[in-house]
Motif scaffolding. Structure first.
Motif, PDB file in Angstrom:
ATOM      1  N   THR A 150       0.848  -1.203   0.000  1.00  0.00           N
ATOM      2  CA  THR A 150       0.000   0.000   0.000  1.00  0.00           C
ATOM      3  C   THR A 150       0.883   1.252   0.000  1.00  0.00           C
ATOM      4  OG1 THR A 150      -1.679  -1.227   1.203  1.00  0.00           O
ATOM      5  CG2 THR A 150      -1.876   1.168   1.241  1.00  0.00           C
ATOM      6  N   LEU A 151       1.979   1.175   0.763  1.00  0.00           N
ATOM      7  CA  LEU A 151       2.917   2.307   0.809  1.00  0.00           C
ATOM      8  C   LEU A 151       3.474   2.567  -0.597  1.00  0.00           C
ATOM      9  CD1 LEU A 151       3.840   4.078   3.180  1.00  0.00           C
ATOM     10  CD2 LEU A 151       5.909   2.694   3.307  1.00  0.00           C
ATOM     11  N   THR A 152       3.730   1.482  -1.327  1.00  0.00           N
ATOM     12  CA  THR A 152       4.243   1.636  -2.695  1.00  0.00           C
ATOM     13  C   THR A 152       3.217   2.360  -3.575  1.00  0.00           C
ATOM     14  OG1 THR A 152       5.486  -0.394  -2.437  1.00  0.00           O
ATOM     15  CG2 THR A 152       5.135   0.346  -4.697  1.00  0.00           C
ATOM     16  N   LEU A 153       1.940   1.968  -3.448  1.00  0.00           N
ATOM     17  CA  LEU A 153       0.905   2.655  -4.242  1.00  0.00           C
ATOM     18  C   LEU A 153       0.807   4.129  -3.856  1.00  0.00           C
ATOM     19  CD1 LEU A 153      -2.111   0.153  -4.496  1.00  0.00           C
ATOM     20  CD2 LEU A 153      -0.260   0.567  -6.117  1.00  0.00           C
ATOM     21  N   MET A 154       0.967   4.405  -2.556  1.00  0.00           N
ATOM     22  CA  MET A 154       0.902   5.803  -2.096  1.00  0.00           C
ATOM     23  C   MET A 154       2.059   6.606  -2.692  1.00  0.00           C
ATOM     24  SD  MET A 154      -0.137   4.936   1.825  1.00  0.00           S
ATOM     25  CE  MET A 154       0.004   6.553   2.538  1.00  0.00           C
ATOM     26  N   SER A 172       1.836   9.786  -5.211  1.00  0.00           N
ATOM     27  CA  SER A 172       2.500  11.073  -4.941  1.00  0.00           C
ATOM     28  C   SER A 172       3.382  11.493  -6.110  1.00  0.00           C
ATOM     29  CB  SER A 172       3.380  10.977  -3.694  1.00  0.00           C
ATOM     30  OG  SER A 172       2.601  10.676  -2.594  1.00  0.00           O
ATOM     31  N   HIS A 173       3.998  10.505  -6.765  1.00  0.00           N
ATOM     32  CA  HIS A 173       4.889  10.852  -7.875  1.00  0.00           C
ATOM     33  C   HIS A 173       4.113  11.215  -9.147  1.00  0.00           C
ATOM     34  CE1 HIS A 173       8.247   8.434  -5.714  1.00  0.00           C
ATOM     35  NE2 HIS A 173       8.101   9.664  -5.236  1.00  0.00           N
ATOM     36  N   SER A 174       2.836  10.807  -9.208  1.00  0.00           N
ATOM     37  CA  SER A 174       2.019  11.206 -10.368  1.00  0.00           C
ATOM     38  C   SER A 174       1.590  12.661 -10.132  1.00  0.00           C
ATOM     39  CB  SER A 174       0.779  10.316 -10.461  1.00  0.00           C
ATOM     40  OG  SER A 174      -0.132  10.670  -9.437  1.00  0.00           O
ATOM     41  N   ASP A 175       0.845  13.235 -11.069  1.00  0.00           N
ATOM     42  CA  ASP A 175       0.423  14.627 -10.837  1.00  0.00           C
ATOM     43  C   ASP A 175      -0.922  14.700 -10.116  1.00  0.00           C
ATOM     44  OD1 ASP A 175      -1.184  13.755 -12.852  1.00  0.00           O
ATOM     45  OD2 ASP A 175      -1.091  15.616 -14.015  1.00  0.00           O
TER      46      ASP A 175
END
Ligand code: ATP
Length: 380
Positions: A156-160, A164-167
């Motif tokens: 889940t942390l990876t998806l978060m 965050s890295h997307s716009d």
């Protein structure tokens, strides 16, 4: 037609937490049927109803489809054939995706109970990545439950992080970001909210000004104490501005609060605390004039509610808090007993009256330093 208790209420019941808000999902009903039963319609995007007696929210089971950026970019589809499982799968975390029937049976298709036992905040499905608000929500849930031993599942942390890295984060409204931030400040471990945002690179996008505070352990420990969320905010900004020259701090706080639409109650306290906390913490070393200037700068003679908040702040950031906690209220009490009418009856008026009040106040401050101040012994 079937009605289920869903979301936070089920989670908190299972955690033995108090339940304040109850949300319901109705499966197999049409809006017309709900209206016939006396429910009041609310909501523009999808059918939500208010129960005529309890005032609680009942939403028709729905599915959602991403149609645009941000947390509002969804198209909803509610119809009697949407199942409970379809409704639950669009929720953020497995522990928020459980339902309960009237007789107390838990319906848990995504293993929320198991994650409660494992103390894991885990996303329900890959659709988690469609809503950037979830980065803030999960960080906030960690702030609430970290003290119970909860952590965020690595996947889940990876998806978060990816979110965050997307716009996508840039499409959150200022109001929603502040709302989540303010709620997080009221949770048991608000530092966990910030640490999570830092870990996922969301902090640099949403609150870059707060990054300096993250390397000040004293600030992180202080905001984790059980204090008012306005005081936590003030301490956080103070920590963020430790390396900013004193004369620039006021403007920086004002700009921060304007940008994030912080309410005045937060802004005013942060301004006062950041500018005066050094003086407050060194109260016992201040001379009479400095004590009076402090009281006046903090506007304490008029703003009663600020005193207890400022004292809460001092209690967690000053080493020797006894001086300020005991002496400042005593001084205020004595200063409030100075009666301008008594001075007026002695013939003071206009500018001379102002000066006489000032001299009386200064004398009271000096009495405190000399150790002769008591509330029943005002200087005049
Ligand atoms: P709180 O105790 O903070 O109110 P809650 O879980 O009740 O927590 P709400 O914001 O009231 O939070 O939302 C109710 C439920 O709706 C959540 O439990 C979750 O199932 C779902 N939900 C709310 N917001 C989102 C979201 N942005 N993405 C996915 N599911 C959401």
């Amino acid at each position: 037609m079937q009605t289920y208790l869903v979301g936070g209420a089920v989670r908190d019941k299972l955690l033995d937490y108090p339940v304040y808000d109850r949300d319901w999902v109705v499966v197999g009903a049409t809006p017309e049927q709900m209206l016939k039963q006396g429910f009041r319609p609310v909501g523009k995007d999808f059918p939500v109803f208010i129960h005529p007696d309890s005032g609680e929210e009942y939403a028709l089971a729905r599915t959602e489809r991403k149609s645009g950026k941000g947390y509002t970019g969804f198209l909803y589809h509610a119809s009697p054939d949407v199942t409970l499982e379809e409704d639950l799968i669009r929720r953020d975390l497995t522990i928020n995706a459980m339902a309960m029937t009237d007789d107390g049976t838990i319906i848990d298709p995504y293993h929320g109970q198991q994650d409660l036992q494992l103390k894991l905040l885990r996303h329900v499905s890959p659709a988690f990545s469609e809503d950037p608000l979830r980065v803030l929500r999960v960080a906030r849930f960690l702030a609430r439950y970290a003290s119970l031993g909860f952590r965020i599942a690595p996947e889940t942390l990876t998806l978060m992080q990816q979110l965050s890295h997307s716009d996508e984060l840039g499409h959150l409204s200022t109001e929603r970001v502040w709302q989540e931030f303010q709620r997080a400040l009221g949770e048991a471990s608000p530092q966990q909210f910030l640490i999570t945002l830092m870990q996922t690179d969301a902090l640099v996008k949403l609150f870059p000004e707060l990054i300096p505070a993250m390397s000040d352990p004293q600030t992180l420990v202080a905001i984790s104490q059980p204090i008012d969320s306005r005081v936590r905010f003030a301490i956080l900004l103070r920590g963020a501005l430790l390396n900013t020259p004193l004369e620039q701090r006021g403007q920086t706080i004002k700009t921060f609060c304007d940008q994030h639409r912080a309410p005045n109650a937060y802004r005013d306290l942060a301004l006062q605390f950041c500018l005066q906390s050094d003086q407050l913490c060194h109260y016992s070393q201040l001379d009479a004039g400095e004590r009076l200037a402090l009281i006046r700068n903090l506007d304490l003679l008029r703003r009663d509610e600020h005193l207890s908040l400022l004292l809460q702040g001092c209690a967690v950031i000053c080493n020797n808090t006894d001086a300020v906690e005991q002496q400042l209220p005593l001084l205020l009490e004595a200063l409030r007993q100075i009666d301008p009418k008594a001075l007026m009856s002695q013939g003071f008026k206009g500018k001379a009256l102002g000066e006489a009040i000032y001299r009386a106040q200064l004398a009271v401050c000096q009495q405190q330093i000399d150790g002769v101040l008591s509330c029943n012994n005002p200087s005049h």
